[in-house]
Design a protein around this motif. Structure first.
Motif, PDB file in Angstrom:
ATOM      1  N   ASN A  53       0.973  -1.063  -0.040  1.00 59.69           N
ATOM      2  CA  ASN A  53       0.045  -0.178   0.047  1.00 59.69           C
ATOM      3  C   ASN A  53       0.726   1.202  -0.025  1.00 59.69           C
ATOM      4  N   GLU A  54       0.398   2.258  -0.580  1.00 58.69           N
ATOM      5  CA  GLU A  54       1.116   3.666  -0.178  1.00 58.69           C
ATOM      6  C   GLU A  54       1.344   4.013   1.255  1.00 58.69           C
ATOM      7  N   ASN A  55       2.401   4.628   1.693  1.00 62.47           N
ATOM      8  CA  ASN A  55       2.287   4.956   2.922  1.00 62.47           C
ATOM      9  C   ASN A  55       1.730   6.259   3.162  1.00 62.47           C
ATOM     10  N   ASP A  56       0.350   6.220   3.304  1.00 62.65           N
ATOM     11  CA  ASP A  56      -0.380   7.671   3.528  1.00 62.65           C
ATOM     12  C   ASP A  56       0.086   8.579   4.647  1.00 62.65           C
ATOM     13  N   THR A  57       0.492   7.563   5.760  1.00 62.42           N
ATOM     14  CA  THR A  57       0.833   8.366   6.785  1.00 62.42           C
ATOM     15  C   THR A  57       1.734   9.306   6.830  1.00 62.42           C
ATOM     16  N   VAL A  58       2.648   9.380   5.720  1.00 67.55           N
ATOM     17  CA  VAL A  58       3.811  10.588   5.612  1.00 67.55           C
ATOM     18  C   VAL A  58       3.843  11.004   4.354  1.00 67.55           C
ATOM     19  N   ALA A  59       2.940  10.640   3.578  1.00 63.02           N
ATOM     20  CA  ALA A  59       2.519  11.306   2.289  1.00 63.02           C
ATOM     21  C   ALA A  59       1.963  12.735   2.301  1.00 63.02           C
ATOM     22  N   VAL A  60       2.379  13.371   1.634  1.00 62.48           N
ATOM     23  CA  VAL A  60       1.662  14.654   1.388  1.00 62.48           C
ATOM     24  C   VAL A  60       1.322  14.906  -0.106  1.00 62.48           C
ATOM     25  N   ASP A  61       0.355  15.520  -0.213  1.00 63.69           N
ATOM     26  CA  ASP A  61      -0.335  15.837  -1.551  1.00 63.69           C
ATOM     27  C   ASP A  61       0.520  15.956  -2.602  1.00 63.69           C
ATOM     28  N   GLU A  62       1.250  16.833  -2.804  1.00 64.57           N
ATOM     29  CA  GLU A  62       2.216  16.980  -3.994  1.00 64.57           C
ATOM     30  C   GLU A  62       3.403  15.853  -3.958  1.00 64.57           C
ATOM     31  N   LEU A  63       3.283  14.818  -2.961  1.00 62.48           N
ATOM     32  CA  LEU A  63       4.159  13.802  -3.243  1.00 62.48           C
ATOM     33  C   LEU A  63       3.634  12.557  -3.415  1.00 62.48           C
ATOM     34  N   LYS A  64       2.242  12.175  -3.226  1.00 66.91           N
ATOM     35  CA  LYS A  64       1.605  11.235  -3.279  1.00 66.91           C
ATOM     36  C   LYS A  64       1.788  10.508  -4.593  1.00 66.91           C
ATOM     37  N   LEU A  65       1.470   9.224  -4.549  1.00 74.27           N
ATOM     38  CA  LEU A  65       1.535   8.540  -5.987  1.00 74.27           C
ATOM     39  C   LEU A  65       0.055   8.571  -6.223  1.00 74.27           C
ATOM     40  N   GLY A  66      -1.037   8.870  -5.714  1.00 72.95           N
ATOM     41  CA  GLY A  66      -2.201   9.435  -6.188  1.00 72.95           C
ATOM     42  C   GLY A  66      -3.207   8.120  -6.045  1.00 72.95           C
ATOM     43  N   ASP A  67      -3.163   7.108  -6.398  1.00 66.50           N
ATOM     44  CA  ASP A  67      -4.126   5.931  -6.253  1.00 66.50           C
ATOM     45  C   ASP A  67      -3.517   4.553  -6.421  1.00 66.50           C
ATOM     46  N   ASN A  68      -4.169   3.623  -5.798  1.00 65.66           N
ATOM     47  CA  ASN A  68      -3.394   2.252  -5.937  1.00 65.66           C
ATOM     48  C   ASN A  68      -3.437   1.452  -7.251  1.00 65.66           C
ATOM     49  N   ASP A  69      -4.093   2.027  -8.322  1.00 69.25           N
ATOM     50  CA  ASP A  69      -3.976   1.474  -9.542  1.00 69.25           C
ATOM     51  C   ASP A  69      -2.837   1.629 -10.003  1.00 69.25           C
ATOM     52  N   ASN A  70      -2.267   3.026 -10.156  1.00 70.13           N
ATOM     53  CA  ASN A  70      -1.083   3.422 -10.567  1.00 70.13           C
ATOM     54  C   ASN A  70      -0.031   2.582  -9.618  1.00 70.13           C
ATOM     55  N   LEU A  71      -0.161   2.625  -8.521  1.00 72.66           N
ATOM     56  CA  LEU A  71       0.881   1.953  -7.648  1.00 72.66           C
ATOM     57  C   LEU A  71       0.875   0.627  -8.017  1.00 72.66           C
ATOM     58  N   ALA A  72       0.063   0.093  -8.182  1.00 69.62           N
ATOM     59  CA  ALA A  72       0.056  -1.623  -8.831  1.00 69.62           C
ATOM     60  C   ALA A  72       0.888  -1.814  -9.923  1.00 69.62           C
ATOM     61  N   ALA A  73       0.690  -0.811 -10.933  1.00 66.54           N
ATOM     62  CA  ALA A  73       1.204  -0.946 -12.093  1.00 66.54           C
ATOM     63  C   ALA A  73       2.866  -0.827 -12.010  1.00 66.54           C
ATOM     64  N   ILE A  74       3.172   0.159 -10.930  1.00 65.14           N
ATOM     65  CA  ILE A  74       4.749   0.389 -10.604  1.00 65.14           C
ATOM     66  C   ILE A  74       5.158  -0.716  -9.994  1.00 65.14           C
ATOM     67  N   VAL A  75       4.464  -1.694  -8.927  1.00 67.14           N
ATOM     68  CA  VAL A  75       4.772  -2.454  -8.387  1.00 67.14           C
ATOM     69  C   VAL A  75       4.996  -3.717  -9.361  1.00 67.14           C
ATOM     70  N   ALA A  76       4.031  -3.678 -10.362  1.00 67.49           N
ATOM     71  CA  ALA A  76       4.239  -4.960 -11.242  1.00 67.49           C
ATOM     72  C   ALA A  76       5.493  -4.715 -12.212  1.00 67.49           C
ATOM     73  N   ALA A  77       6.083  -3.782 -12.435  1.00 68.99           N
ATOM     74  CA  ALA A  77       7.366  -3.478 -13.128  1.00 68.99           C
ATOM     75  C   ALA A  77       8.637  -3.707 -11.931  1.00 68.99           C
ATOM     76  N   LEU A  78       8.209  -3.291 -10.754  1.00 68.40           N
ATOM     77  CA  LEU A  78       9.212  -3.329  -9.745  1.00 68.40           C
ATOM     78  C   LEU A  78       9.671  -4.889  -9.540  1.00 68.40           C
ATOM     79  N   VAL A  79       8.662  -5.992  -9.591  1.00 65.66           N
ATOM     80  CA  VAL A  79       8.889  -7.213  -9.180  1.00 65.66           C
ATOM     81  C   VAL A  79       8.884  -8.065 -10.465  1.00 65.66           C
ATOM     82  N   ASP A  80       8.921  -7.350 -11.680  1.00 65.38           N
ATOM     83  CA  ASP A  80       9.032  -8.072 -13.011  1.00 65.38           C
ATOM     84  C   ASP A  80       7.930  -9.137 -13.080  1.00 65.38           C
ATOM     85  N   ALA A  81       6.728  -8.746 -12.907  1.00 68.61           N
ATOM     86  CA  ALA A  81       5.440  -9.495 -13.083  1.00 68.61           C
ATOM     87  C   ALA A  81       5.172  -9.753 -14.439  1.00 68.61           C
TER      88      ALA A  81
END
Length: 382
Positions: A142-170
């Protein structure tokens, strides 16, 4: 939505997948979390693991869980701070839900904008996730919402999932939500809307079909799902969109059958490093270059040298990912800078041989080495 006319396809061959589960599948009607739909998805994950496959789960729901724990009182403070507090409070019950449904140990992995912007932390996150998979553990990201601020947020978990997919070579990105497919029109408003079972390649026309978020529970809609699919496709990863509320749909996944929309990959996998450079969140700084440097970067395998630099905006440090723009602030490339902003300002417009004299030291002749560059001229870096 009715599943009667929904097309069915064979899933691409996969060994490792990222499964994103939206808030609408976890939020209970009266607040908090419910295993109603999560249980079926957990069953799919367990079946996949028993078959020798690996799954990384990207799960929403922490804020909804936290809000339920404080339902008897309002959360004070600014909206962002309140959401961060709810996310921190809800992480534990969200992880506990998945652990209660999983045959294997569950590990929580919280990522931030900086984890994906900093190359070393990006690689550390990848190593951790791969090790968890080797241990037979289910990583829940999950995104670490506890420390994220608006201008530094990844935005949503759909896009986070795509980044993670590339991260782990899915091999595959699975996005489960309360929507069963991509439609050629909004099915909530147009009863004649038809589902699109197969998208060979995302085009502006296809992306234009997407609307916003369907409910007030989640932060994403079909548009963010297509954005995620676009990011995944750039890494050579196909995306499957399906309803996590339909028992038959989730069961079919275990037989590699998809009742939903399959978004294919056009072309080969982009080199992992270049993909990261194109899609990871950049820092707050940018480097402006002259026309000659633009031609050199876009015309071949050239590095960015100090002689072609016109100006530096913002602040960044050595090793940060920066935007490279032309004299009119149009994006040209992104790259890892070998010098900090103050150092680049001092050497801008000078010859590479002058770096050591001007700074008293040198990290090399290039401000950004060609191996650390990704050209984006004329394209979106999103």
């Amino acid at each position: 939505m009715s599943m009667v006319s929904l097309p069915e396809h064979t899933l691409p061959t996969w060994r490792r997948a990222v499964l994103k589960v939206g808030s609408n599948l976890l939020a209970a009607d009266g607040g908090g979390l419910t295993p109603r739909y999560a249980q079926r998805l957990a069953g799919f994950i367990d079946a996949s693991q028993r078959a020798g496959r690996e799954v990384v789960l990207v799960s929403s729901g922490a804020v909804a869980a936290g809000r339920a724990l404080l339902r008897t009182r309002a959360v004070p403070g600014p909206e962002l701070a309140a959401k961060q507090a709810l996310a921190a409070l809800g992480q534990a019950p969200m992880i506990a839900l998945w652990q209660s449904l999983s045959e294997r140990p569950v590990a929580q992995v919280l990522l931030t904008h900086d984890d994906l912007r900093n190359r070393r932390r990006y690689l550390n996150a990848r190593a951790t996730l791969r090790e968890l998979l080797m241990l037979g553990v289910l990583p829940v990201v999950n995104e670490n919402d506890t420390v994220a601020v608006d201008e530094l947020k990844l935005g949503d978990n759909d896009n986070l999932a795509a980044i993670v997919a590339a991260l782990v070579d899915a091999d595959l990105l699975l996005i489960a939500s309360d929507v069963d497919a991509l439609y050629n029109a909004d099915p909530r408003n147009n009863p004649a809307a038809e589902p699109i079972g197969h998208v060979p390649q995302l085009t502006p026309r296809i992306i234009a079909m997407a609307g916003g978020s369907g409910t007030g529970v989640g932060t994403g809609g079909m548009r963010t799902k297509l954005q995620a699919a676009e990011k995944a496709a750039a890494a050579g990863i196909p995306t499957a969109l399906f309803s996590g509320r339909e028992t038959a749909t989730v069961t079919a996944l275990e037989q590699d059958r998809l009742r939903g929309t399959l978004i294919d990959v056009a072309g080969n996998r982009m080199q992992a490093r270049k993909y990261w450079l194109r899609h990871a969140p950049a820092g707050n700084g940018s480097v402006s270059i002259d026309a000659g440097a633009v031609r050199a970067l876009t015309g071949g395998r050239a590095s960015l040298l100090p002689g072609g630099i016109l100006d530096v905006a913002g602040e960044f440090h050595r090793g940060d990912l920066v935007e490279i723009v032309d004299a009119n602030d149009r994006p040209v490339a992104r790259g890892l800078c070998q010098y900090g902003a103050a150092e680049v300002r001092r050497v801008a417009g000078r010859h590479s041989r002058d770096i050591a004299t001007l700074l008293g030291y040198s990290y090399g002749e290039e401000v950004v080495h060609r191996d650390d560059l990704a050209i984006i001229a004329g394209e979106s870096a999103a």
